[in-house]
Design an enzyme around this catalytic site. Structure first.
Site, PDB file in Angstrom:
ATOM      1  N   ASP A   7       0.815  -1.218   0.000  1.00 31.61           N
ATOM      2  CA  ASP A   7       0.000   0.000   0.000  1.00 31.61           C
ATOM      3  C   ASP A   7       0.846   1.264   0.000  1.00 31.61           C
ATOM      4  O   ASP A   7       0.352   2.349  -0.297  1.00 31.61           O
ATOM      5  CB  ASP A   7      -0.836   0.045   1.295  1.00 31.61           C
ATOM      6  CG  ASP A   7      -2.134  -0.709   1.166  1.00 31.61           C
ATOM      7  OD1 ASP A   7      -2.613  -0.901   0.046  1.00 31.61           O
ATOM      8  OD2 ASP A   7      -2.672  -1.110   2.226  1.00 31.61           O
TER       9      ASP A   7
HETATM   10  C1  GLC Z   1      -1.480  -3.899   5.444  1.00 35.19           C
HETATM   11  C2  GLC Z   1      -2.696  -3.917   4.568  1.00 35.19           C
HETATM   12  C3  GLC Z   1      -2.484  -4.798   3.369  1.00 35.19           C
HETATM   13  C4  GLC Z   1      -1.214  -4.444   2.667  1.00 35.19           C
HETATM   14  C5  GLC Z   1      -0.044  -4.393   3.619  1.00 35.19           C
HETATM   15  C6  GLC Z   1       1.209  -3.880   2.969  1.00 35.19           C
HETATM   16  O1  GLC Z   1      -1.293  -5.146   6.024  1.00 35.19           O
HETATM   17  O2  GLC Z   1      -3.837  -4.347   5.298  1.00 35.19           O
HETATM   18  O3  GLC Z   1      -3.562  -4.695   2.476  1.00 35.19           O
HETATM   19  O4  GLC Z   1      -1.008  -5.373   1.648  1.00 35.19           O
HETATM   20  O5  GLC Z   1      -0.348  -3.567   4.707  1.00 35.19           O
HETATM   21  O6  GLC Z   1       1.142  -2.530   2.675  1.00 35.19           O
HETATM   22  C1  GLC Z   2      -1.161  -0.440   5.040  1.00 32.58           C
HETATM   23  C2  GLC Z   2       0.204  -0.205   5.561  1.00 32.58           C
HETATM   24  C3  GLC Z   2       0.315   1.036   6.330  1.00 32.58           C
HETATM   25  C4  GLC Z   2      -0.341   2.179   5.613  1.00 32.58           C
HETATM   26  C5  GLC Z   2      -1.766   1.833   5.278  1.00 32.58           C
HETATM   27  C6  GLC Z   2      -2.452   2.930   4.567  1.00 32.58           C
HETATM   28  O1  GLC Z   2      -1.945  -0.919   6.040  1.00 32.58           O
HETATM   29  O2  GLC Z   2       0.663  -1.266   6.340  1.00 32.58           O
HETATM   30  O3  GLC Z   2       1.651   1.309   6.593  1.00 32.58           O
HETATM   31  O4  GLC Z   2      -0.286   3.344   6.367  1.00 32.58           O
HETATM   32  O5  GLC Z   2      -1.788   0.699   4.510  1.00 32.58           O
HETATM   33  O6  GLC Z   2      -3.815   2.720   4.498  1.00 32.58           O
END
Ligand code: GLC
Ligand code: GLC
Length: 815
Positions: free
Chosen positions: A487
């Site tokens: 993300d």
């Molecule tokens: C969090 C989010 C997931 C994403 C991951 C890496 O675990 O829930 O959707 O793939 O972060 O950013």
């Molecule tokens: C995922 C990531 C986090 C980020 C979020 C944004 O969960 O792990 O670091 O801030 O996405 O929605």
């Protein structure tokens, strides 16, 4: 250092001192009514949606961290001494404190001055209520005169509004008290048809429902005025902050025990039956009364508790293993499977790190979570798949999240995370492999929940694949959109305004950022869809999906290979990311895992090379970091990933979700020692001895462990709600132990540490029970020499499905 120990026999973790490094929590509830409970009875409850139907209040990021919960106070009428048997909130000294977190229940017990108290908390199956069963025992030589006070703080339902809209909320609170039951009915007079109730099995000496009367001005939960003086105020809340507190007086002879039951629950009345008598403003309690009465009875409570235990035995009984390693056993048999069920129920909504007011259910997250629970609750997985698919957009794209209460796509977090659609294929594939139920593919499912837009689920999958194919960049790799699995790798975002969301700000026009990761994911998904097409008798379609996959495989080898590892992406300007050419972020974990899972580079040595690079550049003692070198400053062209200080989260943290991809990849290439070693590095049970460093619960995976660039290297954060649960379960059970549901049967293809010589497993699959024993000469990791099924040698290692009810004895010899 440890703060407790595992009791594998009872499937419990036993915490033996209350001051754990962080609150160590558990979950109550399995269908609609849920709660979080910490080892000091902290936490809160809600019905279905942690934000919109919050029963009890919780202040996040409080000091101390874990304050507010399901509290009981005991007070000695003679000495005036009072305490909390769960330690919080009074923090009085206790003897023999113990918190047993089990499957869907927690029991907290302790002793002070010869008075023992134990409270069991759980949510009975199929009920919208929780039970607190407290037993108080007098271990003194003399009679004990005691007062017992309960305490909860009600939330005014919408947890976000509750924490912000005080000008209104301080005037809306309402309760009723009748007999030993406190009813919390804020907003019931207008548009709500639900209320909460808090009942006690005993006659009351008094009660309180106005928080500030119960506590007293300028006092906290550690010394409520009513408890301190030993007498309730019988306060009836009008506005301000309604709470619920019962006061029960107990006189216990030496050795005598008394059981007191509390029931906290949620109830909805039909609109026309809201009031009794009709036309009044009094809550109609007729329909809820029998439920309350039932669960205030000791025998009912005991049998509900037994049913809950049986329910978990049955779920966990679907896969039970006995290996030479206790950490593997207890994670696979108990805690990892349990965590998978919790992620099914909670998605990413409510933990001590997810506030319950933020995130809905992720499209990609939910599809991946499914991999961890589909074998336990296949019918519910089916329903989940159809819910998710119904939010898919006609383009094949997806809202990044949807809301559990409405089951609709949530535009707040937007769409255009270009990996999202492919995960639906993997989720459906997992379901079909587990169940053999191909009828799901013919289910008519809407797009964007728009009535009239229905098409068979199979077409949703086709659109998922096309979504990627129609969005390719200059290298013919998939465009990344807002982001892919990561993300925080926001290659089109270019955010310079503080506080702006990296996930929703307008992307800069005209970018061509591409993802090698989605390339790998596409290859994997194309093969699954080809298999699914074959099941439907469309071998022509299968062939074309395979051709699409092969083409992408070629593109990844050509533009996604860096010489020693797979590259990560191309940025907005077409510049490479995750390459030796990059000074920082030159190697990322995600494409190494995903490309090898997809089979890319297995035949030409690239896979092995990539994994050697992971071992030398990313692996460290506490797990495998997400990338190296960590980003030392903010890169506007990379986005959120570089917003984190080095070593945390996506910026070179050990993002545990990705580690199992490498375990699986190592298993695929046959390196059993490496796969198992990575498994153990982040396995919470094998980290129990370093609890003071790890800090999170030793029985569940965290989302992240601080990486080697962080000052707190090895410290875990964000426990419980993470795709880590599902993927580690898959890595351990399907790849290391190698027991894998496939479209045509159950495959047994272990990849084990060299020194293991055997293991056993029981796996229920499509109604039959397989009793599997695997033996192998030491020194070997992978390879099945012979499989004997019910005394007959079979060809290969795929066991065709047996009829439901069959007992199947499977003897596997590796070599
Ligand atoms: C969090 C989010 C997931 C994403 C991951 C890496 O675990 O829930 O959707 O793939 O972060 O950013
Ligand atoms: C995922 C990531 C986090 C980020 C979020 C944004 O969960 O792990 O670091 O801030 O996405 O929605």
């Amino acid at each position: 250092m440890r703060y407790g120990h595992f009791d594998d026999e009872r499937r419990e973790y036993v915490i033996t001192r209350p001051d754990t490094p962080l609150p160590w929590i558990n979950y109550l509830g399995s269908e609609a009514y849920f709660g979080i409970i910490s080892n000091t009875a902290g936490g809160y409850s809600f019905y279905r949606d942690a934000r919109l139907r919050r029963l009890t209040r919780y202040r996040y990021n409080n000091v101390p961290f874990d304050l507010g919960g399901r509290y009981i106070y005991l007070r000695d009428a003679v000495s005036g001494d009072f305490w909390s048997p769960s330690w919080q909130p009074t923090q009085s000294e206790l003897e023999d404190y113990e918190c047993r977190h089990g499957m869907g229940y927690s029991a907290i017990s302790s002793r002070r001055n010869g008075i023992e108290a134990e409270t069991l908390y759980f949510v009975p199956l199929a009920e919208n209520l929780e039970i607190w069963r407290t037993r108080v025992t007098n271990k003194r030589d003399d009679e004990a005169k005691l007062s017992l006070f309960s305490a909860v703080e009600f939330c005014l339902w919408d947890a976000w509004d509750d924490q912000t809209n005080f000008q209104r909320n301080f005037s809306t609170g309402q309760v009723e008290v009748e007999g030993s039951v406190i009813y919390h009915k804020t907003e019931y007079r207008e548009r709500r048809d639900h209320f909460a109730y808090f009942a006690c099995s005993e006659p009351l000496a008094g009660f309180d429902t106005q928080r500030d009367t119960f506590l007293g001005a300028y006092k906290g939960w550690d010394r409520p005025a009513a408890v301190e003086r030993g007498e309730s105020f019988d306060s009836v809340a009008n506005g301000w902050a309604p709470c619920g507190s019962h006061h029960v007086e107990l006189t216990l002879a030496p050795g005598e025990s008394k059981e007191i039951i509390f029931v906290l629950g949620y109830w909805e009345n039909a609109d026309e039956a809201k009031f009794d008598p009709p036309g009044s403003q009094t809550v109609n309690k007729k329909l809820v009364a029998p439920v309350i009465e039932r669960y205030l009875r000791s025998d009912e409570v005991e049998s509900a508790y037994q049913r809950l235990r049986d329910y978990w035995s049955e779920l966990l009984g679907i896969l039970q293993v006995s290996t030479p390693d206790e950490h593997t056993n207890r994670m696979v048999n108990i805690w990892n499977a349990y965590q998978c069920m919790v992620t099914f129920n909670m998605s990413r909504s409510a933990s001590f790190y997810e506030s319950g007011i933020g995130r809905g259910m992720g499209f990609r997250d939910s599809n991946q979570d499914l991999l961890g629970f589909v074998h336990m609750v296949p019918e519910r997985a089916r329903e989940r798949i159809l819910d998710i698919a119904a939010t898919q957009l006609p383009s094949g794209g997806a809202y990044h999240q949807y809301q559990p209460l409405t089951k609709r796509g949530n535009n707040d977090v937007g769409s255009g995370f270009n990996d999202d659609p492919a995960w639906l294929i993997l989720g459906v594939a997992a379901y079909v492999k587990e169940t053999g139920d191909t009828s799901i593919l013919d289910e008519e499912v809407t797009y964007d929940n728009e009535p009239g837009s229905e098409s068979p689920l199979y077409e949703h999958l086709q659109r998922s694949l096309r979504y990627t194919q129609h969005r390719l960049g200059p290298h013919e790799l998939p465009l990344i959109g807002r982001a892919d699995w990561n993300d925080c790798l926001n290659l089109n975002c270019f955010s310079t305004t503080p506080g702006e969301s990296f996930q929703t700000t307008e992307n800069k026009e005209g970018g061509v950022a591409e993802s090698v990761f989605i390339g790998g994911l596409f290859v994997l998904a194309a093969e699954e869809l080809a298999r699914i097409a074959e099941l439907r008798g469309h071998s022509d379609e299968a062939e074309s999906y395979r051709a699409d996959g092969a083409k992408m495989d070629g593109v990844v080898r050509e533009h996604g290979w860096d010489g020693e590892w797979f590259r990560r992406a191309y940025d907005y300007f077409g510049e490479v990311i995750g390459s030796a050419q990059n000074e920082e972020g030159s190697i990322f974990i995600e494409p190494q895992g995903m490309c090898i899972l997809a089979g890319i580079g297995l035949d030409d040595g690239k896979a092995k090379k990539a994994l050697d690079s992971v071992a030398s550049k990313l692996a460290c003692e506490h797990g495998i970091v997400l990338q190296q070198p960590a980003f030392s400053h903010y890169y506007v062209n990379l986005g959120e990933i570089s917003s984190y200080p080095p070593g945390y989260k996506e910026n070179a943290g050990i993002f545990c979700h990705t580690n199992p991809w490498i375990m699986i990849a190592e298993s695929i290439i046959g390196r059993g020692d490496a796969a198992f070693d990575y498994y153990q590095r982040i396995n919470p049970s094998s980290r129990e001895d370093i609890s003071e460093l790890h800090r999170c619960e030793p029985y569940v995976y965290p989302q992240m462990i601080a990486g080697k660039d962080a000052p707190s290297f090895g410290e875990a954060k964000n426990s419980w709600l993470s795709g880590t649960a599902a993927w580690n379960f898959v890595a351990a059970s399907q790849w290391i132990l190698g027991i894998r549901a496939e479209y045509d049967g159950l495959r047994i293809d272990p990849c084990l540490p060299k020194e293991w010589e055997q293991f056993e497993a029981t796996r229920k699959f499509r109604g039959a029970t397989y009793r599997i024993s695997v033996s192998k000469p030491s020194g070997v990791c992978k390879g099945v020499a012979q499989v004997v099924v019910n005394g007959k040698k079979i060809d290969g290692n795929l066991i065709a499905p047996h009829p439901a009810g069959a007992e199947v004895v499977v003897e596997v010899t590796m070599g």
